[in-house]
Motif scaffolding. Sequence first.
Motif, PDB file in Angstrom:
ATOM      1  N   ALA A  53       0.752  -1.205   0.067  1.00  0.00           N
ATOM      2  CA  ALA A  53       0.230   0.012   0.093  1.00  0.00           C
ATOM      3  C   ALA A  53       0.861   1.217   0.036  1.00  0.00           C
ATOM      4  CB  ALA A  53      -0.903   0.009   1.058  1.00  0.00           C
ATOM      5  N   SER A  54       1.982   1.185   0.783  1.00  0.00           N
ATOM      6  CA  SER A  54       2.794   2.301   0.693  1.00  0.00           C
ATOM      7  C   SER A  54       3.279   2.842  -0.706  1.00  0.00           C
ATOM      8  CB  SER A  54       3.803   2.220   1.962  1.00  0.00           C
ATOM      9  OG  SER A  54       4.616   1.320   1.562  1.00  0.00           O
ATOM     10  N   MET A  55       3.529   1.816  -1.495  1.00  0.00           N
ATOM     11  CA  MET A  55       4.145   2.251  -2.790  1.00  0.00           C
ATOM     12  C   MET A  55       2.681   2.619  -3.658  1.00  0.00           C
ATOM     13  SD  MET A  55       6.815  -0.888  -3.653  1.00  0.00           S
ATOM     14  CE  MET A  55       7.294  -0.214  -5.113  1.00  0.00           C
ATOM     15  N   MET A  56       1.761   2.433  -3.328  1.00  0.00           N
ATOM     16  CA  MET A  56       0.493   2.923  -4.347  1.00  0.00           C
ATOM     17  C   MET A  56      -0.195   4.000  -3.754  1.00  0.00           C
ATOM     18  SD  MET A  56       0.663   0.628  -6.564  1.00  0.00           S
ATOM     19  CE  MET A  56      -0.719   0.256  -7.389  1.00  0.00           C
ATOM     20  N   THR A  57       0.297   4.630  -2.849  1.00  0.00           N
ATOM     21  CA  THR A  57      -0.372   6.006  -2.417  1.00  0.00           C
ATOM     22  C   THR A  57      -0.282   7.034  -3.395  1.00  0.00           C
ATOM     23  OG1 THR A  57      -0.397   7.682  -0.793  1.00  0.00           O
ATOM     24  CG2 THR A  57       1.651   6.836  -0.992  1.00  0.00           C
TER      25      THR A  57
ATOM     26  N   PRO B 255       2.260   7.652   3.478  1.00  0.00           N
ATOM     27  CA  PRO B 255       2.252   6.213   2.785  1.00  0.00           C
ATOM     28  C   PRO B 255       0.961   5.717   2.979  1.00  0.00           C
ATOM     29  CG  PRO B 255       4.278   7.109   3.939  1.00  0.00           C
ATOM     30  CD  PRO B 255       3.377   7.813   4.245  1.00  0.00           C
ATOM     31  N   GLY B 256       0.247   5.831   4.296  1.00  0.00           N
ATOM     32  CA  GLY B 256      -0.785   5.142   4.564  1.00  0.00           C
ATOM     33  C   GLY B 256      -2.190   5.503   4.130  1.00  0.00           C
ATOM     34  N   HIS B 257      -2.135   6.487   3.120  1.00  0.00           N
ATOM     35  CA  HIS B 257      -3.323   7.081   2.226  1.00  0.00           C
ATOM     36  C   HIS B 257      -4.183   6.108   1.562  1.00  0.00           C
ATOM     37  CE1 HIS B 257      -5.729   9.597  -0.680  1.00  0.00           C
ATOM     38  NE2 HIS B 257      -5.598  10.342   0.397  1.00  0.00           N
ATOM     39  N   ALA B 258      -3.430   5.202   0.785  1.00  0.00           N
ATOM     40  CA  ALA B 258      -4.388   4.073  -0.149  1.00  0.00           C
ATOM     41  C   ALA B 258      -4.667   3.064   0.950  1.00  0.00           C
ATOM     42  CB  ALA B 258      -3.259   3.375  -0.935  1.00  0.00           C
ATOM     43  N   GLN B 259      -4.215   2.427   2.079  1.00  0.00           N
ATOM     44  CA  GLN B 259      -4.207   1.647   2.804  1.00  0.00           C
ATOM     45  C   GLN B 259      -5.552   2.040   3.674  1.00  0.00           C
ATOM     46  OE1 GLN B 259      -1.798  -0.986   4.072  1.00  0.00           O
ATOM     47  NE2 GLN B 259      -3.756  -1.694   5.006  1.00  0.00           N
ATOM     48  N   ARG B 260      -5.750   3.410   4.366  1.00  0.00           N
ATOM     49  CA  ARG B 260      -6.719   3.756   5.065  1.00  0.00           C
ATOM     50  C   ARG B 260      -7.958   3.595   4.269  1.00  0.00           C
ATOM     51  NH1 ARG B 260      -3.416   7.542   6.499  1.00  0.00           N
ATOM     52  NH2 ARG B 260      -4.253   9.399   5.270  1.00  0.00           N
ATOM     53  N   TRP B 261      -8.004   3.979   2.794  1.00  0.00           N
ATOM     54  CA  TRP B 261      -9.083   4.265   2.078  1.00  0.00           C
ATOM     55  C   TRP B 261      -9.675   2.859   1.793  1.00  0.00           C
ATOM     56  CZ3 TRP B 261     -10.502   1.460  -2.343  1.00  0.00           C
ATOM     57  CH2 TRP B 261     -11.517   1.833  -3.130  1.00  0.00           C
ATOM     58  N   LEU B 262      -8.721   1.687   1.542  1.00  0.00           N
ATOM     59  CA  LEU B 262      -9.097   0.335   1.355  1.00  0.00           C
ATOM     60  C   LEU B 262      -9.459  -0.314   2.668  1.00  0.00           C
ATOM     61  CD1 LEU B 262      -9.183  -1.261  -1.461  1.00  0.00           C
ATOM     62  CD2 LEU B 262      -7.261  -2.725  -0.647  1.00  0.00           C
TER      63      LEU B 262
ATOM     64  N   GLU C  31     -10.768   6.845  -8.372  1.00  0.00           N
ATOM     65  CA  GLU C  31     -11.745   7.681  -8.693  1.00  0.00           C
ATOM     66  C   GLU C  31     -12.266   8.563  -7.531  1.00  0.00           C
ATOM     67  OE1 GLU C  31     -14.026   5.399 -12.227  1.00  0.00           O
ATOM     68  OE2 GLU C  31     -14.417   4.668 -10.252  1.00  0.00           O
ATOM     69  N   GLU C  32     -12.420   7.837  -6.214  1.00  0.00           N
ATOM     70  CA  GLU C  32     -12.802   8.598  -5.209  1.00  0.00           C
ATOM     71  C   GLU C  32     -11.964   9.612  -4.623  1.00  0.00           C
ATOM     72  OE1 GLU C  32     -14.374   6.235  -2.041  1.00  0.00           O
ATOM     73  OE2 GLU C  32     -15.688   4.998  -3.227  1.00  0.00           O
ATOM     74  N   SER C  33     -10.311   9.211  -4.740  1.00  0.00           N
ATOM     75  CA  SER C  33      -9.474  10.427  -4.190  1.00  0.00           C
ATOM     76  C   SER C  33      -9.641  11.536  -5.249  1.00  0.00           C
ATOM     77  CB  SER C  33      -7.872   9.703  -4.382  1.00  0.00           C
ATOM     78  OG  SER C  33      -8.178   8.670  -3.429  1.00  0.00           O
ATOM     79  N   LEU C  34      -9.424  11.279  -6.670  1.00  0.00           N
ATOM     80  CA  LEU C  34      -9.693  12.700  -7.429  1.00  0.00           C
ATOM     81  C   LEU C  34     -10.930  13.083  -7.381  1.00  0.00           C
ATOM     82  CD1 LEU C  34      -7.189  13.252  -9.585  1.00  0.00           C
ATOM     83  CD2 LEU C  34      -7.081  11.245  -8.538  1.00  0.00           C
ATOM     84  N   SER C  35     -12.077  12.516  -7.280  1.00  0.00           N
ATOM     85  CA  SER C  35     -13.494  13.145  -7.250  1.00  0.00           C
ATOM     86  C   SER C  35     -13.186  13.902  -5.631  1.00  0.00           C
ATOM     87  CB  SER C  35     -14.462  12.368  -6.877  1.00  0.00           C
ATOM     88  OG  SER C  35     -15.819  12.932  -6.570  1.00  0.00           O
ATOM     89  N   GLN C  36     -12.800  13.937  -4.718  1.00  0.00           N
ATOM     90  CA  GLN C  36     -12.724  14.588  -3.477  1.00  0.00           C
ATOM     91  C   GLN C  36     -11.916  15.715  -3.738  1.00  0.00           C
ATOM     92  OE1 GLN C  36     -11.820  11.817  -0.235  1.00  0.00           O
ATOM     93  NE2 GLN C  36     -13.613  10.606  -0.471  1.00  0.00           N
ATOM     94  N   THR C  37     -10.679  15.206  -4.448  1.00  0.00           N
ATOM     95  CA  THR C  37      -9.620  16.419  -4.393  1.00  0.00           C
ATOM     96  C   THR C  37     -10.344  17.462  -5.305  1.00  0.00           C
ATOM     97  OG1 THR C  37      -7.863  14.918  -4.203  1.00  0.00           O
ATOM     98  CG2 THR C  37      -7.194  16.838  -5.366  1.00  0.00           C
ATOM     99  N   LEU C  38     -10.685  17.076  -6.407  1.00  0.00           N
ATOM    100  CA  LEU C  38     -11.299  18.329  -7.304  1.00  0.00           C
ATOM    101  C   LEU C  38     -12.675  18.888  -6.965  1.00  0.00           C
ATOM    102  CD1 LEU C  38     -11.298  16.325 -10.793  1.00  0.00           C
ATOM    103  CD2 LEU C  38      -9.677  18.230 -10.064  1.00  0.00           C
ATOM    104  N   GLU C  39     -13.369  18.256  -5.913  1.00  0.00           N
ATOM    105  CA  GLU C  39     -14.319  18.961  -5.198  1.00  0.00           C
ATOM    106  C   GLU C  39     -13.926  19.926  -4.319  1.00  0.00           C
ATOM    107  OE1 GLU C  39     -16.942  16.290  -3.062  1.00  0.00           O
ATOM    108  OE2 GLU C  39     -17.488  15.445  -4.956  1.00  0.00           O
TER     109      GLU C  39
END
Length: 507
Positions: free
Chosen positions: A58-62, A68-75, A103-111
Amino acid sequence: MRICLVGGGTAAACLVMALARALGSRDVDLVIVEPSDRLWRGSAYRMDRDEIVVNAPASMMTLVPDDPGHAQRWLAREDGNGAPRPWTQEVFPPRHAYGRYLEESLSQTLEGLTAAGWRVTWLRRRAVSAASDGDKAVVGLDDGGSIRCDHAVLCVGNPSGYDPYELAGHPSYIPRPYPVASALGSVHPSASVAVIGCGLTAVDTVLGLRAQRHQGRITLLSRHGILAAVRRPRQAGRPAVLTPQAVRKRLESPSPPLRWEEVAALAREEALLAGATPGQIAAELSIADWGVRRLRRQLADRAHVQDIDWLQVTTWALITTVHDWWPALAPSDRRRFFRRYHRLWASFTSPMPAATARTLLEMADSGQLHILRGLEDVTSADQGFVVRAHDRAMRADVVICAATAASAARPAAPAGAQELTDSLIRNGSAQHHPDGGLRVEPETGRLLGQGGRPQQSLLALGHLTSGTHYYISGIPMLVWRSEAIAKTLTTGTPTSAAPTPPNLLAP
């Protein structure tokens, strides 16, 4: 500031996140030119079988390098079925789940950016041209319109449809196995299947066939027969010899030009310092050790990994310095690297999860999965195909292409963006790179036009830069290069002195 992103896939998603961090408080007009009906997932993270998983921790896919925990927490949140999906050092989530994260990360960021005053526009058009116009860029669209902007960044994705044996059009030839749920659905359960390639795409092909209960023989074929390596357990070692700082210092010295032998010697020194024996190094670099035997050895070796793993340390050292030493190598050194080390590089830098490796070994031990090296030719026959390798011939009912050419043998852009790149060449805003893609300024990603002059308003991210950078695969590299481009747009200065994010790029 008006920024036009040509392409709306995963590379563009990484760049938008980086732009949000770098330009969040500025007045920005962001235009996304993407003809498809969905943004951000690209081709790799669309809906598919659960068996097709991401292949990194997960830390490599954030998408957020400082978190580093951004993707881990989402999943870790409950998904639509009410069950949390695990993501550990040994268990990896489906790619389509990661696509939802994008998709969700980009949607929240663009909002949030829109609320802060950004103007965001998605044009479902195809870009057919681009050119510098003074200090601006002009992007032409397929409907005859155009976009004038301060900066245009080309994020057009990877070429597909590699057809080394000219089999396109044969009813039993599958030119690309993704998404496996639909691409492989027509394969009869008892068919003899030949898969061209031994990398991660070939591995996904095998997993896809297994998921639909395929009973027939499956043969992976390539020149070297070297599978994607088995991912090792995470460890704490860090490079000490082959570091970005050391390579940059060497490149700034008045010494003779850097040669590949010098980089290889530093990598070997790094491996020995991290505890490798000469025999271990020789085993991993030997192309005589291939197929199931290599897979079995690597699975056994990972059980003995200590707190400091020489192979991970050395791989990390090469990955985090390649953007510095690759552009400095002579063309003859790069050609030699492609011939001798390209397949090994792909194996080490894109490893498969251990659970996947065990599945492949089980299939091989049962007699269903075979690996054949020395691939020479594949031709169509009256019924199916004839495959030739090392003077041996075998028949196959179905052939699936799961291989990609080395960068220099691939087109600069996907078929849908070829008109765009051709226009850049014609108007002098870009040059082809002999190793693939378009020439870019290594530090900034700016296209190099006629005479090698950087185009201040035209940049590229992803595959288009593969000739200059060589290694640009995967989320970690896209995020890292996105950070460099965002800094360039913010300050106008190169980023070569910026430290590499250690948690993001560590294998």
